[in-house]
Design a protein around this motif. Structure first.
Motif, mmCIF file in Angstrom:
data_model
loop_
_atom_site.group_PDB
_atom_site.id
_atom_site.type_symbol
_atom_site.label_atom_id
_atom_site.label_comp_id
_atom_site.label_asym_id
_atom_site.label_seq_id
_atom_site.Cartn_x
_atom_site.Cartn_y
_atom_site.Cartn_z
ATOM 1 N N TRP A 50 0.844 -1.181 0.000
ATOM 2 C CA TRP A 50 0.000 0.000 0.000
ATOM 3 C C TRP A 50 0.891 1.247 0.000
ATOM 4 N N ALA A 51 0.299 2.361 -0.405
ATOM 5 C CA ALA A 51 1.014 3.628 -0.388
ATOM 6 C C ALA A 51 0.149 4.685 0.267
ATOM 7 N N LEU A 52 0.810 5.582 0.966
ATOM 8 C CA LEU A 52 0.124 6.746 1.525
ATOM 9 C C LEU A 52 0.312 7.898 0.549
ATOM 10 N N VAL A 53 -0.814 8.448 0.086
ATOM 11 C CA VAL A 53 -0.785 9.553 -0.866
ATOM 12 C C VAL A 53 -1.278 10.808 -0.164
ATOM 13 N N ASN A 80 -4.551 8.188 14.902
ATOM 14 C CA ASN A 80 -3.844 6.910 14.938
ATOM 15 C C ASN A 80 -4.770 5.811 14.412
ATOM 16 N N TYR A 81 -4.220 4.960 13.568
ATOM 17 C CA TYR A 81 -5.004 3.867 12.996
ATOM 18 C C TYR A 81 -4.311 2.543 13.309
ATOM 19 N N PRO A 82 -5.059 1.507 13.682
ATOM 20 C CA PRO A 82 -4.457 0.191 13.936
ATOM 21 C C PRO A 82 -4.131 -0.509 12.621
ATOM 22 N N SER A 83 -3.289 -1.510 12.692
ATOM 23 C CA SER A 83 -2.859 -2.207 11.476
ATOM 24 C C SER A 83 -3.991 -2.970 10.796
ATOM 25 N N ASN A 84 -5.023 -3.330 11.546
ATOM 26 C CA ASN A 84 -6.069 -4.169 10.940
ATOM 27 C C ASN A 84 -6.978 -3.413 9.975
ATOM 28 N N ILE A 85 -6.814 -2.091 9.854
ATOM 29 C CA ILE A 85 -7.643 -1.381 8.878
ATOM 30 C C ILE A 85 -7.315 -1.839 7.460
ATOM 31 N N PHE A 86 -6.078 -2.298 7.242
ATOM 32 C CA PHE A 86 -5.693 -2.745 5.910
ATOM 33 C C PHE A 86 -6.497 -3.974 5.481
ATOM 34 N N MET A 87 -6.922 -4.761 6.467
ATOM 35 C CA MET A 87 -7.678 -5.971 6.172
ATOM 36 C C MET A 87 -9.182 -5.765 6.290
ATOM 37 N N LEU A 88 -9.597 -4.894 7.196
ATOM 38 C CA LEU A 88 -11.018 -4.765 7.502
ATOM 39 C C LEU A 88 -11.724 -3.688 6.682
ATOM 40 N N TRP A 89 -11.000 -2.671 6.286
ATOM 41 C CA TRP A 89 -11.637 -1.571 5.567
ATOM 42 C C TRP A 89 -11.712 -1.857 4.070
ATOM 43 N N SER A 116 -11.635 -0.656 0.032
ATOM 44 C CA SER A 116 -10.699 0.196 -0.711
ATOM 45 C C SER A 116 -11.105 1.654 -0.635
ATOM 46 N N SER A 117 -12.401 1.921 -0.757
ATOM 47 C CA SER A 117 -12.863 3.314 -0.728
ATOM 48 C C SER A 117 -12.643 3.935 0.645
ATOM 49 N N GLU A 118 -12.789 3.144 1.702
ATOM 50 C CA GLU A 118 -12.552 3.667 3.047
ATOM 51 C C GLU A 118 -11.073 3.986 3.249
ATOM 52 N N LEU A 119 -10.209 3.113 2.756
ATOM 53 C CA LEU A 119 -8.778 3.362 2.869
ATOM 54 C C LEU A 119 -8.358 4.577 2.035
ATOM 55 N N GLU A 120 -8.887 4.659 0.840
ATOM 56 C CA GLU A 120 -8.517 5.772 -0.027
ATOM 57 C C GLU A 120 -9.001 7.107 0.523
ATOM 58 N N ALA A 121 -10.067 7.053 1.312
ATOM 59 C CA ALA A 121 -10.582 8.289 1.906
ATOM 60 C C ALA A 121 -9.571 8.911 2.867
ATOM 61 N N ILE A 122 -8.684 8.092 3.426
ATOM 62 C CA ILE A 122 -7.654 8.632 4.325
ATOM 63 C C ILE A 122 -6.283 8.650 3.641
ATOM 64 N N GLY A 123 -6.274 8.358 2.335
ATOM 65 C CA GLY A 123 -5.033 8.458 1.567
ATOM 66 C C GLY A 123 -4.261 7.172 1.385
ATOM 67 N N ILE A 124 -4.844 6.034 1.763
ATOM 68 C CA ILE A 124 -4.160 4.747 1.619
ATOM 69 C C ILE A 124 -4.655 4.052 0.350
ATOM 70 N N TYR A 125 -3.726 3.751 -0.565
ATOM 71 C CA TYR A 125 -4.078 3.101 -1.828
ATOM 72 C C TYR A 125 -3.324 1.773 -1.960
ATOM 73 N N ASP A 167 -4.399 9.246 -11.792
ATOM 74 C CA ASP A 167 -5.786 8.840 -12.030
ATOM 75 C C ASP A 167 -6.331 7.951 -10.917
ATOM 76 N N GLY A 168 -5.963 8.267 -9.693
ATOM 77 C CA GLY A 168 -6.488 7.539 -8.555
ATOM 78 C C GLY A 168 -5.894 6.163 -8.343
ATOM 79 N N THR A 169 -4.764 5.880 -8.980
ATOM 80 C CA THR A 169 -4.139 4.559 -8.861
ATOM 81 C C THR A 169 -2.648 4.708 -8.588
ATOM 82 N N VAL A 170 -2.153 3.913 -7.655
ATOM 83 C CA VAL A 170 -0.713 3.855 -7.391
ATOM 84 C C VAL A 170 -0.167 2.620 -8.093
#
Length: 204
Positions: free
Chosen positions: A2-5, A26-35, A37-46, A72-75
């Motif tokens: 993942w990348a932080l944009v 602060n965000y826990p590591s499990n957001i990568f698994m539980l959230w 894609s749109s939720e992650l991208e909302a905070i800048g994680i792609y 174009d919204g893709t890393v």
């Protein structure tokens, strides 16, 4: 991966999920698994899209590090142009000798051809080794080597020499790789997988 944009720029790359802080949150590591894609991208994680179009077999090529791009919204992670490993031995130059690195004309690093031929010869030696004692016994005046064994040992040496010649004659790295690539020379129902280099015969 993942990348932080942030502000349309990639500021961090994460090889695996981890706890992180974005802004004052602060965000826990499990957001990568539980959230999602749109939720992650909302905070800048792609999630990173891997482009392997330039990735080559590391047995024969030296690949570049990945470079990352956001558009174009893709890393995307891409590789640059791979460099073929040297086919032939690299020798020390006169300048190397002047610099105290080695003696001009001696091998600085072995090329792929030297390494692959060494493997063939090692394999041939391993096949011949169990019957070497028969050859020693005959040479020292003992019982003669059975003709069947002599014939098979000769076949191993002949095939090893032929395989080494094929390697020597490879025009480039891709030609060398092709010698080792197994292809189906049979049918779909009765496949037979062989490689252009062939196989060493056995002595039993």
């Amino acid at each position: 991966m993942w990348a932080l944009v942030e502000s349309n720029n990639i500021t961090k790359v994460y090889a695996r999920p981890k706890a992180l802080t974005i802004g004052n949150v602060n965000y826990p590591s499990n957001i990568f698994m539980l959230w999602s894609s749109s939720e992650l991208e909302a905070i800048g994680i792609y999630e990173i899209v891997i482009d392997n179009s330039n990735l080559k077999d590391k047995e024969y090529y030296i690949n570049t590090n990945q470079s990352f791009d956001f558009a174009d919204g893709t890393v995307t992670a891409t590789y640059g142009t791979a460099t073929a490993k040297p086919l032939d031995d690299v020798l020390y130059t006169a300048q190397d000798e002047t610099d105290g690195l080695g003696t001009e004309g001696e091998v600085k690093s072995k090329g792929l051809k030297t390494n692959y031929k060494a493997i063939i010869n090692q394999q041939a030696g391993g096949i011949l080794r169990p019957t070497d004692w028969m050859v020693v016994r005959a040479a020292e005046g003992g019982t003669a080597v059975p003709s069947s064994i002599t014939t098979k040992r000769a076949a191993v040496r002949t095939k090893a020499n032929a395989m080494c010649t094929q390697i020597t004659n490879a025009a480039n790295v891709d030609a060398l790789a092709t010698l080792y690539a197994y292809v189906n020379t049979g049918t779909e129902d009765s496949p037979v997988y062989e490689r252009p280099l062939g196989e060493l015969p056995l002595v039993d």
